[in-house]
Structures are given as C-alpha cells and as structure tokens.
Design a protein around this motif. Sequence first.
Motif, PDB file in Angstrom:
ATOM      1  N   LEU A  88     -94.991 -40.359  -8.493  1.00 36.24           N
ATOM      2  CA  LEU A  88     -93.784 -39.554  -8.335  1.00 36.24           C
ATOM      3  C   LEU A  88     -92.551 -40.399  -8.585  1.00 36.24           C
ATOM      4  O   LEU A  88     -92.511 -41.580  -8.237  1.00 36.24           O
ATOM      5  CB  LEU A  88     -93.700 -38.969  -6.921  1.00 36.24           C
ATOM      6  CG  LEU A  88     -94.821 -38.030  -6.489  1.00 36.24           C
ATOM      7  CD1 LEU A  88     -94.654 -37.662  -5.017  1.00 36.24           C
ATOM      8  CD2 LEU A  88     -94.856 -36.789  -7.361  1.00 36.24           C
ATOM      9  N   TYR A  89     -91.539 -39.775  -9.180  1.00 41.50           N
ATOM     10  CA  TYR A  89     -90.248 -40.419  -9.417  1.00 41.50           C
ATOM     11  C   TYR A  89     -89.187 -39.530  -8.798  1.00 41.50           C
ATOM     12  O   TYR A  89     -89.267 -38.306  -8.887  1.00 41.50           O
ATOM     13  CB  TYR A  89     -89.995 -40.562 -10.921  1.00 41.50           C
ATOM     14  CG  TYR A  89     -88.692 -41.271 -11.225  1.00 41.50           C
ATOM     15  CD1 TYR A  89     -88.647 -42.651 -11.323  1.00 41.50           C
ATOM     16  CD2 TYR A  89     -87.507 -40.556 -11.368  1.00 41.50           C
ATOM     17  CE1 TYR A  89     -87.456 -43.314 -11.581  1.00 41.50           C
ATOM     18  CE2 TYR A  89     -86.316 -41.212 -11.621  1.00 41.50           C
ATOM     19  CZ  TYR A  89     -86.291 -42.586 -11.727  1.00 41.50           C
ATOM     20  OH  TYR A  89     -85.115 -43.229 -11.962  1.00 41.50           O
ATOM     21  N   GLY A  90     -88.176 -40.139  -8.172  1.00 42.43           N
ATOM     22  CA  GLY A  90     -87.120 -39.349  -7.568  1.00 42.43           C
ATOM     23  C   GLY A  90     -85.752 -39.911  -7.857  1.00 42.43           C
ATOM     24  O   GLY A  90     -85.598 -41.116  -8.082  1.00 42.43           O
ATOM     25  N   PHE A  91     -84.766 -39.025  -7.890  1.00 45.74           N
ATOM     26  CA  PHE A  91     -83.381 -39.437  -8.088  1.00 45.74           C
ATOM     27  C   PHE A  91     -82.459 -38.369  -7.526  1.00 45.74           C
ATOM     28  O   PHE A  91     -82.852 -37.234  -7.288  1.00 45.74           O
ATOM     29  CB  PHE A  91     -83.077 -39.690  -9.576  1.00 45.74           C
ATOM     30  CG  PHE A  91     -83.091 -38.454 -10.428  1.00 45.74           C
ATOM     31  CD1 PHE A  91     -81.903 -37.837 -10.786  1.00 45.74           C
ATOM     32  CD2 PHE A  91     -84.289 -37.910 -10.873  1.00 45.74           C
ATOM     33  CE1 PHE A  91     -81.905 -36.694 -11.580  1.00 45.74           C
ATOM     34  CE2 PHE A  91     -84.300 -36.779 -11.667  1.00 45.74           C
ATOM     35  CZ  PHE A  91     -83.100 -36.165 -12.019  1.00 45.74           C
TER      36      PHE A  91
ATOM     37  N   HIS B 132     -75.404 -33.653  -2.818  1.00 43.30           N
ATOM     38  CA  HIS B 132     -76.294 -33.902  -3.946  1.00 43.30           C
ATOM     39  C   HIS B 132     -77.659 -33.264  -3.693  1.00 43.30           C
ATOM     40  O   HIS B 132     -77.930 -32.767  -2.600  1.00 43.30           O
ATOM     41  CB  HIS B 132     -76.477 -35.412  -4.179  1.00 43.30           C
ATOM     42  CG  HIS B 132     -75.393 -36.009  -5.009  1.00 43.30           C
ATOM     43  ND1 HIS B 132     -74.089 -36.054  -4.611  1.00 43.30           N
ATOM     44  CD2 HIS B 132     -75.428 -36.572  -6.235  1.00 43.30           C
ATOM     45  CE1 HIS B 132     -73.358 -36.624  -5.552  1.00 43.30           C
ATOM     46  NE2 HIS B 132     -74.156 -36.948  -6.550  1.00 43.30           N
ATOM     47  N   ILE B 133     -78.477 -33.299  -4.721  1.00 41.02           N
ATOM     48  CA  ILE B 133     -79.848 -32.799  -4.636  1.00 41.02           C
ATOM     49  C   ILE B 133     -80.776 -33.960  -4.963  1.00 41.02           C
ATOM     50  O   ILE B 133     -80.557 -34.675  -5.946  1.00 41.02           O
ATOM     51  CB  ILE B 133     -80.074 -31.647  -5.637  1.00 41.02           C
ATOM     52  CG1 ILE B 133     -79.190 -30.464  -5.270  1.00 41.02           C
ATOM     53  CG2 ILE B 133     -81.537 -31.230  -5.680  1.00 41.02           C
ATOM     54  CD1 ILE B 133     -79.209 -29.346  -6.269  1.00 41.02           C
ATOM     55  N   TRP B 134     -81.802 -34.155  -4.136  1.00 39.02           N
ATOM     56  CA  TRP B 134     -82.816 -35.159  -4.431  1.00 39.02           C
ATOM     57  C   TRP B 134     -83.915 -34.444  -5.209  1.00 39.02           C
ATOM     58  O   TRP B 134     -84.525 -33.493  -4.733  1.00 39.02           O
ATOM     59  CB  TRP B 134     -83.381 -35.776  -3.149  1.00 39.02           C
ATOM     60  CG  TRP B 134     -84.375 -36.845  -3.471  1.00 39.02           C
ATOM     61  CD1 TRP B 134     -85.733 -36.717  -3.484  1.00 39.02           C
ATOM     62  CD2 TRP B 134     -84.085 -38.178  -3.875  1.00 39.02           C
ATOM     63  NE1 TRP B 134     -86.312 -37.905  -3.859  1.00 39.02           N
ATOM     64  CE2 TRP B 134     -85.328 -38.814  -4.113  1.00 39.02           C
ATOM     65  CE3 TRP B 134     -82.913 -38.901  -4.070  1.00 39.02           C
ATOM     66  CZ2 TRP B 134     -85.419 -40.136  -4.521  1.00 39.02           C
ATOM     67  CZ3 TRP B 134     -83.010 -40.217  -4.474  1.00 39.02           C
ATOM     68  CH2 TRP B 134     -84.245 -40.818  -4.695  1.00 39.02           C
ATOM     69  N   ILE B 135     -84.153 -34.900  -6.429  1.00 36.67           N
ATOM     70  CA  ILE B 135     -85.111 -34.273  -7.330  1.00 36.67           C
ATOM     71  C   ILE B 135     -86.342 -35.166  -7.413  1.00 36.67           C
ATOM     72  O   ILE B 135     -86.224 -36.375  -7.629  1.00 36.67           O
ATOM     73  CB  ILE B 135     -84.486 -34.083  -8.723  1.00 36.67           C
ATOM     74  CG1 ILE B 135     -83.286 -33.144  -8.616  1.00 36.67           C
ATOM     75  CG2 ILE B 135     -85.515 -33.575  -9.724  1.00 36.67           C
ATOM     76  CD1 ILE B 135     -82.393 -33.127  -9.828  1.00 36.67           C
ATOM     77  N   THR B 136     -87.499 -34.570  -7.245  1.00 38.85           N
ATOM     78  CA  THR B 136     -88.759 -35.303  -7.344  1.00 38.85           C
ATOM     79  C   THR B 136     -89.568 -34.722  -8.491  1.00 38.85           C
ATOM     80  O   THR B 136     -89.672 -33.503  -8.627  1.00 38.85           O
ATOM     81  CB  THR B 136     -89.569 -35.194  -6.039  1.00 38.85           C
ATOM     82  OG1 THR B 136     -88.775 -35.678  -4.965  1.00 38.85           O
ATOM     83  CG2 THR B 136     -90.864 -35.981  -6.124  1.00 38.85           C
ATOM     84  N   GLY B 137     -90.117 -35.609  -9.318  1.00 37.73           N
ATOM     85  CA  GLY B 137     -90.970 -35.188 -10.421  1.00 37.73           C
ATOM     86  C   GLY B 137     -92.257 -35.975 -10.449  1.00 37.73           C
ATOM     87  O   GLY B 137     -92.300 -37.131 -10.040  1.00 37.73           O
ATOM     88  N   ARG B 138     -93.312 -35.312 -10.941  1.00 37.57           N
ATOM     89  CA  ARG B 138     -94.602 -35.984 -11.121  1.00 37.57           C
ATOM     90  C   ARG B 138     -94.582 -36.675 -12.478  1.00 37.57           C
ATOM     91  O   ARG B 138     -94.332 -36.045 -13.497  1.00 37.57           O
ATOM     92  CB  ARG B 138     -95.745 -34.989 -11.065  1.00 37.57           C
ATOM     93  CG  ARG B 138     -97.122 -35.638 -11.209  1.00 37.57           C
ATOM     94  CD  ARG B 138     -98.232 -34.623 -11.074  1.00 37.57           C
ATOM     95  NE  ARG B 138     -98.244 -34.072  -9.735  1.00 37.57           N
ATOM     96  CZ  ARG B 138     -99.047 -34.482  -8.747  1.00 37.57           C
ATOM     97  NH1 ARG B 138     -99.887 -35.475  -8.969  1.00 37.57           N
ATOM     98  NH2 ARG B 138     -99.008 -33.918  -7.566  1.00 37.57           N
ATOM     99  N   VAL B 139     -94.834 -37.967 -12.486  1.00 43.66           N
ATOM    100  CA  VAL B 139     -94.830 -38.744 -13.721  1.00 43.66           C
ATOM    101  C   VAL B 139     -96.077 -38.387 -14.529  1.00 43.66           C
ATOM    102  O   VAL B 139     -97.196 -38.486 -14.035  1.00 43.66           O
ATOM    103  CB  VAL B 139     -94.792 -40.260 -13.418  1.00 43.66           C
ATOM    104  CG1 VAL B 139     -94.866 -41.066 -14.708  1.00 43.66           C
ATOM    105  CG2 VAL B 139     -93.549 -40.609 -12.608  1.00 43.66           C
TER     106      VAL B 139
END
Length: 144
Positions: free
Chosen positions: A7-10, A93-100
């Motif tokens: 997972l990657y988040g920003f 802000h919004i913390w967005i998480t994505g599956r790499v």
Amino acid sequence: MSFEPPLYGFSCHPAHDTWRNIQETSEFVVNVAGKDLGSVMKILEEKFPPDVSEIEKAGLNEEASDLVKPPRIREAIAWIECKFEQAVELGDHIWITGRVVAVGVKGESWDGVLTPEVFKPLCHIGGEYFAVDMVTQKFERAKK
C-alpha cells in the motif's frame, strides 16, 4: 505504508485535480521527480482549469502506464502505479491509500537497490518547498 498488502499513501487537498482524477478513475500514478525537475514543480502546483494539462504546461510528457489507465510522466525517475483503496478526511486534506500494482525505476537509478545519491529525489515538504539534498546513511542493527 505496508508491504503486505503493498500500500502507498499520501495526503491531497480535496480541491486539487489529483483527487478529482482519482475519484473518476479509481487509479493513480505517483511520479518520483528528481532534482532536475525542480524548476517545473511550481507549474505542476498551479491551479489551471480542469481541461488544461499541468503536465503540458510544465513541458513534460505523458507515457502509458503498465497496469493502470492514468499515464505516468516520462521524465520521472521512478513511478508507483496504484489502484485506489480508500480515503480518509484529515483536517483540510484527504489521506489517499492505494494498492501498489506496479513500480518502475529508470536504469541509472537502480543498482539492485535505489541509489538516491544518483537520482537525487525531491521530497515535497508543502506548497512550493521541496527537500533536495538527502544524506544517505546506512545504520547497523544494534546488537543485544
């Protein structure tokens, strides 16, 4: 954020095109900029109408990603392709998480491991501020 699952988040301001694009496609690409792209980063942060490409305004080029629909930036030194997982509101802000789902690194930046002293990645601190020169240091695990 996580190795298993990867997972990657920003964090992103909800008014930015980035968040709107992720909501439309459920996918995104994180492009890692090197020090040589520092002069165009301010252009990428400008507020253009949704139909105007910040990438074109900055003189950069898009190229097809491997596993997601959004393109990556050809001039990036590395990229992380992600499928949207979740978003959490945190303050303004919004913390967005994505599956790499895929990653790539340009050859000169990879020697079996990432070599930051070669590609000098930019780290976005906030607004127009970026950290450029990183100190690379190896630490040995403390012995018990």
